[in-house]
Design a protein around this motif. Sequence first.
Motif, short mmCIF file in Angstrom:
data_model
loop_
_atom_site.label_atom_id
_atom_site.label_comp_id
_atom_site.label_asym_id
_atom_site.label_seq_id
_atom_site.Cartn_x
_atom_site.Cartn_y
_atom_site.Cartn_z
N VAL A 100 7.14 -12.52 0.08
CA VAL A 100 6.68 -11.48 -0.85
C VAL A 100 7.84 -10.56 -1.24
CG1 VAL A 100 4.28 -11.53 -0.12
CG2 VAL A 100 5.86 -9.98 1.01
N LEU A 144 3.06 -4.02 1.06
CA LEU A 144 2.76 -5.22 1.85
C LEU A 144 1.26 -5.50 1.85
CD1 LEU A 144 4.78 -6.98 3.31
CD2 LEU A 144 4.19 -5.86 5.43
N ILE A 145 0.47 -4.43 2.05
CA ILE A 145 -0.97 -4.62 2.10
C ILE A 145 -1.50 -5.07 0.75
CG2 ILE A 145 -3.16 -3.39 2.39
CD1 ILE A 145 -1.83 -1.80 4.58
N SER A 146 -0.92 -4.52 -0.33
CA SER A 146 -1.42 -4.93 -1.64
C SER A 146 -1.12 -6.41 -1.91
CB SER A 146 -0.81 -4.05 -2.74
OG SER A 146 0.58 -4.20 -2.74
N ARG A 147 -0.11 -6.94 -1.23
CA ARG A 147 0.17 -8.36 -1.41
C ARG A 147 -0.64 -9.23 -0.44
NH1 ARG A 147 4.25 -10.49 -4.18
NH2 ARG A 147 2.89 -12.27 -4.04
N VAL A 149 -5.97 -11.86 -0.22
CA VAL A 149 -5.19 -12.97 -0.77
C VAL A 149 -5.42 -14.19 0.12
CG1 VAL A 149 -2.83 -13.81 -1.04
CG2 VAL A 149 -3.44 -11.56 -1.88
N TYR A 163 -3.54 -16.03 -7.54
CA TYR A 163 -2.48 -15.89 -8.53
C TYR A 163 -1.32 -16.81 -8.16
CZ TYR A 163 -4.70 -11.69 -10.34
OH TYR A 163 -5.57 -10.81 -10.91
N LEU A 164 -0.52 -17.14 -9.17
CA LEU A 164 0.68 -17.94 -8.90
C LEU A 164 1.59 -17.20 -7.93
CD1 LEU A 164 2.75 -20.22 -9.51
CD2 LEU A 164 3.56 -18.83 -11.39
N ALA A 165 1.65 -15.87 -8.10
CA ALA A 165 2.53 -15.08 -7.24
C ALA A 165 2.13 -15.19 -5.78
CB ALA A 165 2.50 -13.62 -7.68
N ASP A 166 0.87 -15.52 -5.51
CA ASP A 166 0.41 -15.58 -4.12
C ASP A 166 0.57 -16.96 -3.52
OD1 ASP A 166 -0.29 -12.94 -4.12
OD2 ASP A 166 -2.27 -13.34 -4.93
N PRO A 171 3.24 -18.83 -2.70
CA PRO A 171 4.14 -18.95 -1.54
C PRO A 171 3.59 -18.30 -0.27
CG PRO A 171 5.32 -18.14 -3.46
CD PRO A 171 3.88 -18.14 -3.82
N ARG A 176 6.70 -13.42 -17.98
CA ARG A 176 6.64 -12.26 -17.09
C ARG A 176 7.62 -11.17 -17.53
NH1 ARG A 176 6.30 -14.14 -10.85
NH2 ARG A 176 4.30 -15.17 -10.88
N THR A 225 10.94 -16.73 -4.67
CA THR A 225 10.06 -17.60 -3.91
C THR A 225 8.88 -18.10 -4.75
OG1 THR A 225 9.04 -15.61 -3.05
CG2 THR A 225 10.58 -16.74 -1.63
N GLU A 226 8.68 -17.52 -5.93
CA GLU A 226 7.53 -17.96 -6.72
C GLU A 226 7.96 -18.90 -7.85
OE1 GLU A 226 5.83 -14.28 -8.01
OE2 GLU A 226 5.85 -13.54 -5.97
N ALA A 272 7.82 -4.43 -0.67
CA ALA A 272 7.57 -5.83 -0.99
C ALA A 272 7.39 -5.94 -2.50
CB ALA A 272 6.31 -6.31 -0.27
N ARG A 273 7.59 -7.14 -3.00
CA ARG A 273 7.43 -7.38 -4.43
C ARG A 273 5.95 -7.30 -4.81
NH1 ARG A 273 8.22 -12.75 -4.63
NH2 ARG A 273 10.43 -12.47 -4.38
N ARG A 332 2.67 -7.98 -7.45
CA ARG A 332 2.26 -9.01 -8.40
C ARG A 332 2.34 -8.42 -9.79
NH1 ARG A 332 -2.06 -10.54 -4.94
NH2 ARG A 332 -3.39 -9.05 -5.99
N GLN A 336 -0.47 -6.08 -10.63
CA GLN A 336 -0.38 -4.81 -9.88
C GLN A 336 0.68 -3.92 -10.48
OE1 GLN A 336 0.47 -6.46 -6.06
NE2 GLN A 336 -1.66 -6.41 -5.39
#
Lengths: 406, 312, 114
Positions: free
Chosen positions: A118, A192-195, A199, A340-343, A345, B134, B206-207, B277-278, B280, B283
């Motif tokens: 993340v 971190l929690i929002s990711r 999920v 989501y695609l972002a999730d 990995p 994006r 990583t995505e 952290a990154r 989304r 978000q």
Amino acid sequence: MGKVVIPIGPQHPALKEPENFVITLDGEKVVAAAVNLGYNHRGIEKACEQRTYLQDIYLIERICGICSHAHSTAFIQAAEEIAEVEIPRRAAFIRTLIGELERIHSHFLWLGVAGHEVGFDTLFMYSWRDRELVLDLVAKLTGNRVNYGINTLGGVRRDISPEEAAEIRKVIGALEERTKYYLGIASEETTLISRFLNVGRLSKEDALRLGATGPVARAADIKRDVRKDDPYAAYGEIPFDVITDTHADVLGRTLVRVKELMECYKIIRYILDNMPEGLISVRFPRRVPEGEAFSRYEAPRGEDVHYVKSNGMDKPERVKVRAPTMANAASVAHMLSGGYLADVPIVIAAIDPCFSCTDRTIRVRDIFRGSDSVLDWPALRDYSIRWYRENGLDFSGIKLFGREIG
Amino acid sequence: MVMTIFYILVFPGFLFLSAYGLAVEFVDRKLYARFQNRKGPPWFQPFADFVKLISKETIIPAEADRRMFKSLPVFAMTAVLTASLYIPVWSTQSLFPFEGDVIVILYLLTIPTLTFFLGGWHSSSLYSTLGSVRVLTQLFAYEVPLLMAILGPALLAGTWSLSGVSAFYAANPIYALVNIPGFVAAMIAAQGKLERVPFDIPEAETEIVAGAFTEYGGRLLALFRMTIDIEMVVVAALVSAIFIPLFSANPWLGFLFFVIKTLFVVFLLALFRSVMARLRIEQMVRFCWRVLTPLALVQILIDLIVKGFVQL
Amino acid sequence: MKTGKMLPLALKGLFTKPATISYPYQKVVVPSDFRGKLVFDPSKCVGCMLCVRDCPSGAIEIIKVGEKKYKAVVHLDKCIYCGQCCDSCVRQALRTSPEFELAVYDRKDLTVDI
């Protein structure tokens, strides 16, 4: 943008081992996901049949770089069950100790990888820095950082001296502090929690249906742990709690793993306090009597299952390994779809995958024609109908979903 | 004429900015490493990376639009270099100030982002296309708060020229204190503009591998990377010129202040990216519209009120 | 919930010694019983070949060089550093040493007499 099919892997920065995930995207949303295993098959099971039990330990240990002790212990337990060898209590305690130290370094590794997936590289660097403590400790105890080689048939190879025990206590104390810190990070850091929250959801029913094991199942509130359910080594007499969580998402899996670390310290302290005196190994026959055994081990990633069949020779006739990732792989596709695609990995990483341990190939052999040709679908169907008919099951005339199956 | 060419090519133009851009990249990487309890790279590492990339073969995908693919990095570089001409370096005055250059700088800084989008789009690969989409989505999220955060101080100064704004705050440094919310908003938006954690969504390694830059390599990638380095200097200089009233009439001292200010901004940006952290993309957009834009609006409101009091 | 929970630790990083080691310039200390390159004591070897039989990867050869005199050849490219040969040896002629920096440019150099 219409629907797009995007391959994640076999070569992709998110994956540390080659595996292929085919993701169908609608914008950033994942509408469907498929998992293709088989890029990293190494033929270890077959290779085990050509080596003696003693040589197999070291081969089996190299199935996985992280849970090497899990695999070798599971294999040895099966071999010892066939040979009816009882290992000394001290050996069982040392095995448990190394197993728990391995769990610590595996969970620290996972925490770092999760952070990296993340984009939280600071968490990754710090947790891997702290992991060095336990790796150095294991190197001191066993002679290597990852492939410990402490197990041998009939016991363990190295004893734990009182000085080493004191060293372990020191390292455990330092790690406990760090773990408390990471627990704070995992449960409080907003980004971190929002990711992590909501999920890769896997409900209790789905986890049971898809056969999830280890922290993935425990995060879905399934109290399942081989160490408690079917105690091996010294776990039967060690008090500890099975950590579960009700989040059923990546956050839950993180919390389960970090809290399990605290249990590890508890277990290790108990082991050091109650280490019995005595031998560390007993004689093991070179030729293992005929028989078969099935052994379970709670690896850091979940339940590791080994099956060993002996034909009375010094080499096993069949070794079968079911690595924990194999059990969790089925739930990955389920967890990915709808996210989501972002999730992608982090959801893949959340099962703590170890793909090279999992991979296997299937060869179809036509016993009627004696050839090794690959069968297409109708031929495979015909073959299965023929096989069942020859084995006394005739499906002709039976209808399933409105279609004749025989 | 000779001086103009010197300004554009040597100082404070191409050569200086390239060197300083690499230096700033080193500072950023070193700080990032130290925040992570690592040693970090040696001082010449960004330069070595640049030389290595330059010496590599340039591979252009068969499906890509060759002309666009090759020309876009040059466009990106040109845009940031042009923007630097309107930013004060050694005094409160930039080289070619005019009324309204704040808007021009912001527009020129948008061009690299657009070239990232076009570069990714013309690469015709899945990851680059996703990355470029994006890039655009993110552009719409941070651009508005960035502009509004800069608008507030400019309103208070009563000028649309960056040099004018700098001169105003150099003369009345106490007014810079009311611009702190705008500074925070501008820093966060700058992080989005520079595509760094937690807003490195367009190139999330990583995505989507490297996002828009997935197919780029060799000289072209080196140009893009240099562009990003220079963009960081320009953005840091822009933010510090508006929000940090530290100027000097002496050009040498003024230049020293410029370096200190930009490095301070880079320090904050590096700290910012190491503790999060990154996010989304959805978000990120939500955060920018729900938190960052109101914050910038508050800044404008504060500036208007202060301006009203001053005029009373 | 708190954003930037790691901020104090990150800032502390500026003032603490880095945890990384500049490896080739700064040597790594491994424990004395680390399982590295094998060491052979020819005076103890009785040529029983137990080590050869138990080696999981066929990395060790014991060659007779004279009356009751043996030498050991190890293929370091095959050796997995498990140390089983040392356990199998009844006379402790084989030991592991902490030497682990064994990289060479030519694969042939990995076959060594010990």
